[in-house]
Design an enzyme around this catalytic site. Structure first.
Site, PDB file in Angstrom:
ATOM      1  N   THR A  20       0.833  -1.210   0.000  1.00 17.65           N
ATOM      2  CA  THR A  20       0.000   0.000   0.000  1.00 17.65           C
ATOM      3  C   THR A  20       0.865   1.258   0.000  1.00 17.65           C
ATOM      4  OG1 THR A  20      -1.438   1.309   1.435  1.00 17.65           O
ATOM      5  CG2 THR A  20      -0.137  -0.367   2.518  1.00 17.65           C
ATOM      6  N   ASP A  21       0.290   2.353  -0.508  1.00 16.85           N
ATOM      7  CA  ASP A  21       1.020   3.633  -0.467  1.00 16.85           C
ATOM      8  C   ASP A  21       1.174   4.155   0.964  1.00 16.85           C
ATOM      9  OD1 ASP A  21      -1.606   4.420   0.035  1.00 16.85           O
ATOM     10  OD2 ASP A  21      -1.659   5.974  -1.503  1.00 16.85           O
ATOM     11  N   GLU A  22       0.393   3.577   1.905  1.00 17.33           N
ATOM     12  CA  GLU A  22       0.459   4.089   3.282  1.00 17.33           C
ATOM     13  C   GLU A  22       1.809   3.825   3.938  1.00 17.33           C
ATOM     14  OE1 GLU A  22      -2.816   3.644   5.917  1.00 17.33           O
ATOM     15  OE2 GLU A  22      -4.283   3.848   4.318  1.00 17.33           O
TER      16      GLU A  22
ATOM     17  N   LYS B  43       2.307  -3.328   7.330  1.00 20.96           N
ATOM     18  CA  LYS B  43       2.484  -3.536   5.889  1.00 20.96           C
ATOM     19  C   LYS B  43       3.933  -3.207   5.482  1.00 20.96           C
ATOM     20  CE  LYS B  43      -0.261  -4.453   3.142  1.00 20.96           C
ATOM     21  NZ  LYS B  43      -0.708  -5.783   2.630  1.00 20.96           N
TER      22      LYS B  43
ATOM     23  N   TYR C 230      -1.461  -0.311  11.247  1.00 21.14           N
ATOM     24  CA  TYR C 230      -1.714  -0.992   9.965  1.00 21.14           C
ATOM     25  C   TYR C 230      -0.555  -0.772   8.994  1.00 21.14           C
ATOM     26  CZ  TYR C 230      -3.259  -1.362   5.122  1.00 21.14           C
ATOM     27  OH  TYR C 230      -3.308  -1.650   3.773  1.00 21.14           O
TER      28      TYR C 230
HETATM   29  P1  NAD Z   1     -10.091  -6.755   2.853  1.00 20.90           P
HETATM   30  O1  NAD Z   1     -10.005  -6.445   4.297  1.00 20.90           O
HETATM   31  O2  NAD Z   1     -11.324  -6.440   2.099  1.00 20.90           O
HETATM   32  O3  NAD Z   1      -9.797  -8.304   2.617  1.00 20.90           O
HETATM   33  C1  NAD Z   1      -8.796  -9.003   3.303  1.00 20.90           C
HETATM   34  C2  NAD Z   1      -9.024 -10.492   3.092  1.00 20.90           C
HETATM   35  O4  NAD Z   1      -7.958 -11.200   3.748  1.00 20.90           O
HETATM   36  C3  NAD Z   1     -10.335 -11.012   3.709  1.00 20.90           C
HETATM   37  O5  NAD Z   1     -10.985 -11.865   2.795  1.00 20.90           O
HETATM   38  C4  NAD Z   1      -9.880 -11.773   4.935  1.00 20.90           C
HETATM   39  O6  NAD Z   1     -10.749 -12.837   5.296  1.00 20.90           O
HETATM   40  C5  NAD Z   1      -8.519 -12.283   4.488  1.00 20.90           C
HETATM   41  N1  NAD Z   1      -7.614 -12.575   5.614  1.00 20.90           N
HETATM   42  C6  NAD Z   1      -7.362 -11.785   6.690  1.00 20.90           C
HETATM   43  N2  NAD Z   1      -6.500 -12.406   7.513  1.00 20.90           N
HETATM   44  C7  NAD Z   1      -6.180 -13.590   6.943  1.00 20.90           C
HETATM   45  C8  NAD Z   1      -5.311 -14.656   7.306  1.00 20.90           C
HETATM   46  N3  NAD Z   1      -4.603 -14.622   8.445  1.00 20.90           N
HETATM   47  N4  NAD Z   1      -5.216 -15.723   6.487  1.00 20.90           N
HETATM   48  C9  NAD Z   1      -5.946 -15.776   5.325  1.00 20.90           C
HETATM   49  N5  NAD Z   1      -6.782 -14.802   4.946  1.00 20.90           N
HETATM   50  C10 NAD Z   1      -6.892 -13.707   5.734  1.00 20.90           C
HETATM   51  O7  NAD Z   1      -8.828  -6.032   2.205  1.00 20.90           O
HETATM   52  P2  NAD Z   1      -8.665  -5.353   0.772  1.00 20.90           P
HETATM   53  O8  NAD Z   1      -9.118  -3.958   0.862  1.00 20.90           O
HETATM   54  O9  NAD Z   1      -9.202  -6.253  -0.253  1.00 20.90           O
HETATM   55  O10 NAD Z   1      -7.072  -5.321   0.661  1.00 20.90           O
HETATM   56  C11 NAD Z   1      -6.361  -6.413   0.093  1.00 20.90           C
HETATM   57  C12 NAD Z   1      -4.870  -6.092   0.139  1.00 20.90           C
HETATM   58  O11 NAD Z   1      -4.600  -4.902  -0.590  1.00 20.90           O
HETATM   59  C13 NAD Z   1      -4.338  -5.848   1.539  1.00 20.90           C
HETATM   60  O12 NAD Z   1      -3.072  -6.429   1.636  1.00 20.90           O
HETATM   61  C14 NAD Z   1      -4.242  -4.331   1.643  1.00 20.90           C
HETATM   62  O13 NAD Z   1      -3.210  -3.970   2.522  1.00 20.90           O
HETATM   63  C15 NAD Z   1      -3.906  -3.972   0.214  1.00 20.90           C
HETATM   64  N6  NAD Z   1      -4.347  -2.629  -0.230  1.00 20.90           N
HETATM   65  C16 NAD Z   1      -5.647  -2.222  -0.053  1.00 20.90           C
HETATM   66  C17 NAD Z   1      -6.050  -0.989  -0.549  1.00 20.90           C
HETATM   67  C18 NAD Z   1      -7.473  -0.495  -0.399  1.00 20.90           C
HETATM   68  O14 NAD Z   1      -7.744   0.666  -0.721  1.00 20.90           O
HETATM   69  N7  NAD Z   1      -8.410  -1.309   0.052  1.00 20.90           N
HETATM   70  C19 NAD Z   1      -5.111  -0.163  -1.219  1.00 20.90           C
HETATM   71  C20 NAD Z   1      -3.805  -0.615  -1.367  1.00 20.90           C
HETATM   72  C21 NAD Z   1      -3.439  -1.845  -0.893  1.00 20.90           C
HETATM   73  O1  DAU Z   2      -4.002   4.216   0.700  1.00 16.70           O
HETATM   74  C1  DAU Z   2      -4.274   2.853   0.659  1.00 16.70           C
HETATM   75  C2  DAU Z   2      -5.047   2.449   1.887  1.00 16.70           C
HETATM   76  O2  DAU Z   2      -6.347   3.006   1.741  1.00 16.70           O
HETATM   77  C3  DAU Z   2      -5.123   0.940   2.089  1.00 16.70           C
HETATM   78  O3  DAU Z   2      -3.834   0.451   2.354  1.00 16.70           O
HETATM   79  C4  DAU Z   2      -6.049   0.590   3.259  1.00 16.70           C
HETATM   80  O4  DAU Z   2      -6.204  -0.805   3.341  1.00 16.70           O
HETATM   81  C5  DAU Z   2      -7.397   1.234   3.025  1.00 16.70           C
HETATM   82  O5  DAU Z   2      -8.228   1.003   4.143  1.00 16.70           O
HETATM   83  C6  DAU Z   2      -7.252   2.740   2.780  1.00 16.70           C
HETATM   84  O6  DAU Z   2      -6.847   3.421   3.980  1.00 16.70           O
HETATM   85  P1  DAU Z   2      -7.493   4.830   4.415  1.00 16.70           P
HETATM   86  O7  DAU Z   2      -7.316   4.988   5.865  1.00 16.70           O
HETATM   87  O8  DAU Z   2      -7.028   5.924   3.532  1.00 16.70           O
HETATM   88  O9  DAU Z   2      -9.036   4.510   4.014  1.00 16.70           O
HETATM   89  P2  DAU Z   2     -10.411   4.810   4.755  1.00 16.70           P
HETATM   90  O10 DAU Z   2     -11.479   4.454   3.793  1.00 16.70           O
HETATM   91  O11 DAU Z   2     -10.464   4.208   6.104  1.00 16.70           O
HETATM   92  O12 DAU Z   2     -10.386   6.389   4.920  1.00 16.70           O
HETATM   93  C7  DAU Z   2     -10.244   7.244   3.801  1.00 16.70           C
HETATM   94  C8  DAU Z   2     -10.235   8.672   4.317  1.00 16.70           C
HETATM   95  O13 DAU Z   2     -11.538   8.983   4.833  1.00 16.70           O
HETATM   96  C9  DAU Z   2      -9.277   8.914   5.471  1.00 16.70           C
HETATM   97  O14 DAU Z   2      -8.729  10.224   5.366  1.00 16.70           O
HETATM   98  C10 DAU Z   2     -10.159   8.825   6.708  1.00 16.70           C
HETATM   99  C11 DAU Z   2     -11.480   9.360   6.218  1.00 16.70           C
HETATM  100  N1  DAU Z   2     -12.680   8.790   6.875  1.00 16.70           N
HETATM  101  C12 DAU Z   2     -12.834   7.443   6.895  1.00 16.70           C
HETATM  102  C13 DAU Z   2     -13.940   6.868   7.493  1.00 16.70           C
HETATM  103  C14 DAU Z   2     -14.083   5.365   7.533  1.00 16.70           C
HETATM  104  C15 DAU Z   2     -13.648   9.630   7.427  1.00 16.70           C
HETATM  105  O15 DAU Z   2     -13.524  10.865   7.392  1.00 16.70           O
HETATM  106  N2  DAU Z   2     -14.738   9.055   8.012  1.00 16.70           N
HETATM  107  C16 DAU Z   2     -14.931   7.721   8.101  1.00 16.70           C
HETATM  108  O16 DAU Z   2     -15.935   7.259   8.684  1.00 16.70           O
END
Ligand code: NAD
Ligand code: DAU
Length: 336
Positions: free
Chosen positions: A125-127, A154, A150
């Site tokens: 992730t970019d985080e 990562k 988190y």
């Molecule tokens: P998500 O939370 O929707 O899904 C995570 C999945 O992993 C779930 O199906 C969960 O059951 C499974 N899981 C959790 N722990 C596990 C374990 N110990 N063994 C096997 N399975 C397990 O997450 P997402 O948003 O789909 O993100 C997927 C990946 O992409 C993550 O690695 C996250 O860090 C990365 N990522 C997410 C975003 C975003 O915006 N959502 C952006 C950049 C990177």
């Molecule tokens: O940048 C990539 C990341 O983006 C991934 O690695 C993470 O898995 C994913 O959860 C996401 O992280 P963020 O913290 O950026 O996403 P989130 O949707 O939780 O929040 C997006 C922005 O919105 C952040 O600035 C917090 C704000 N927010 C979020 C929630 C849930 C609010 O203001 N109110 C809310 O209720």
């Protein structure tokens, strides 16, 4: 190709499985997922009987299980999506983030090393880069500065993956993507949470002043980028993925309300997320120039498509927003 996908029942993993099965029907996909609160097999209902798709419920920390899957299915490639993914939950309790994101990744890397996996793609992730001021963008060589439990977990996984490549020659590639949105996203994340609350005429909780910036990408563009990296990426390299689409949170929420024809009075400013990163912005030039990938969707059309998906799939999210979700929601937002 025989691919082990971990975390394939989550948001991005399930979108990726749909994408690959459609594009390469002869690939064999093995989905290992623990089915935590975020894992949902309904995301994969349409393909559950596909003979080239196999689901195994299990934990990426279970080395015996992972080894047996790799042996039995003659796995060539591992793509690690499995993670605890929500920043707010990592603030409420970090233990499971260290276990899955760090120990789990290391377990997969060990099996990959021992069984001589051909490619290991770590979905990061970019985080991991931390937070930006008004200027600049994250590049692949931007120093790591994770700010939440988190993102620290990562970043640790990334460092382990790079160390396995350096020390043992494990064929690792890392992708670092910005914020995704699209179908099947769990409604703890900003966009689905705001859509669902607006549809239920519930307050839309915005942290702080709502001016934090995220760089949004449609999940299908992310999936296409991951496949590009798998096919053409260079071993040992890191690829940033992003769509040059920076928006403040308040902008996003107002767009959603407008699209749903709901009143802005639903917006409620709440106590900020502790350690809230100010701005993310991805420089994705490397993947664009070296691998020829670029995003295909504009934010305007893909956000509308996403909102429509939630409108058409009420039963999907109605099942989610009771039970564990309700307890989480009451605790986290009750404290704000
Ligand atoms: P998500 O939370 O929707 O899904 C995570 C999945 O992993 C779930 O199906 C969960 O059951 C499974 N899981 C959790 N722990 C596990 C374990 N110990 N063994 C096997 N399975 C397990 O997450 P997402 O948003 O789909 O993100 C997927 C990946 O992409 C993550 O690695 C996250 O860090 C990365 N990522 C997410 C975003 C975003 O915006 N959502 C952006 C950049 C990177
Ligand atoms: O940048 C990539 C990341 O983006 C991934 O690695 C993470 O898995 C994913 O959860 C996401 O992280 P963020 O913290 O950026 O996403 P989130 O949707 O939780 O929040 C997006 C922005 O919105 C952040 O600035 C917090 C704000 N927010 C979020 C929630 C849930 C609010 O203001 N109110 C809310 O209720």
């Amino acid at each position: 190709m025989k691919i082990l996908i971990t975390g394939g029942a989550g948001f991005i993993g399930s979108n990726f499985i749909h994408y690959v099965i459609q594009k390469y029907p002869d690939y064999e996909i093995i989905n290992l997922d623990k089915l935590t609160y975020a894992g949902n097999l309904e995301n994969l209902k349409e393909i559950e009987n596909n003979p080239n798709y196999h689901f195994i419920k299990g934990d990426i920390c279970d080395r015996k299980l992972v080894t047996s899957i790799v042996e039995n299915f003659k796995i060539q490639v591992i793509i690690n999506f499995a993670a605890e993914s929500h920043v707010d939950r990592s603030i409420m309790g970090a233990d499971v983030f260290i276990q899955t994101n760090v120990v789990g990744t290391q377990t997969l890397l060990e099996v990959a090393r021992e069984k001589k996996i051909e490619k290991f793609v770590q979905i990061s992730t970019d985080e991991v880069y931390g937070s930006l001021d008004a200027n600049g963008k994250f590049k692949e060589d931007t120093p790591l500065h994770p700010n939440s439990p988190y993102s620290a977990s990562k970043a640790s996984a990334d460092l382990l993956a790079l160390a396995y490549h350096h020390t043992f020659g494990t064929p690792v590639i890392i992708t670092r993507c910005s914020n995704n949105y699209g179908p099947y996203q769990f409604p703890e994340k900003l966009i689905p949470l705001m859509i669902i609350n607006a549809l239920n005429n519930k307050p839309l909780p915005i942290y702080g002043d709502g001016r934090n910036i995220r760089d949004w990408i449609f999940v299908k563009d992310h999936c296409e980028a991951i496949l590009t990296v798998l096919e053409n990426g260079k071993i040992g390299e890191i690829y940033n993925i992003g769509a040059e689409n920076e928006k403040t949170n308040i902008e996003i929420v107002k767009l959603i309300l407008k699209e749903l024809n709901k009143d802005e009075s639903l917006i409620t400013f709440v106590k900020d997320r502790p350690g809230h990163d100010k701005r993310y912005a991805i420089d994705a030039n490397k993947i664009k120039t070296q691998l020829g990938w670029k995003p295909k969707h504009t934010f305007e059309t893909a956000l509308k498509a996403t909102i429509n998906w939630y409108l058409e799939n009420k039963s999907w999210w109605n099942k989610i927003i009771s039970g564990e979700y309700l307890k989480y929601y009451k605790k986290w937002y009750g404290e704000r």
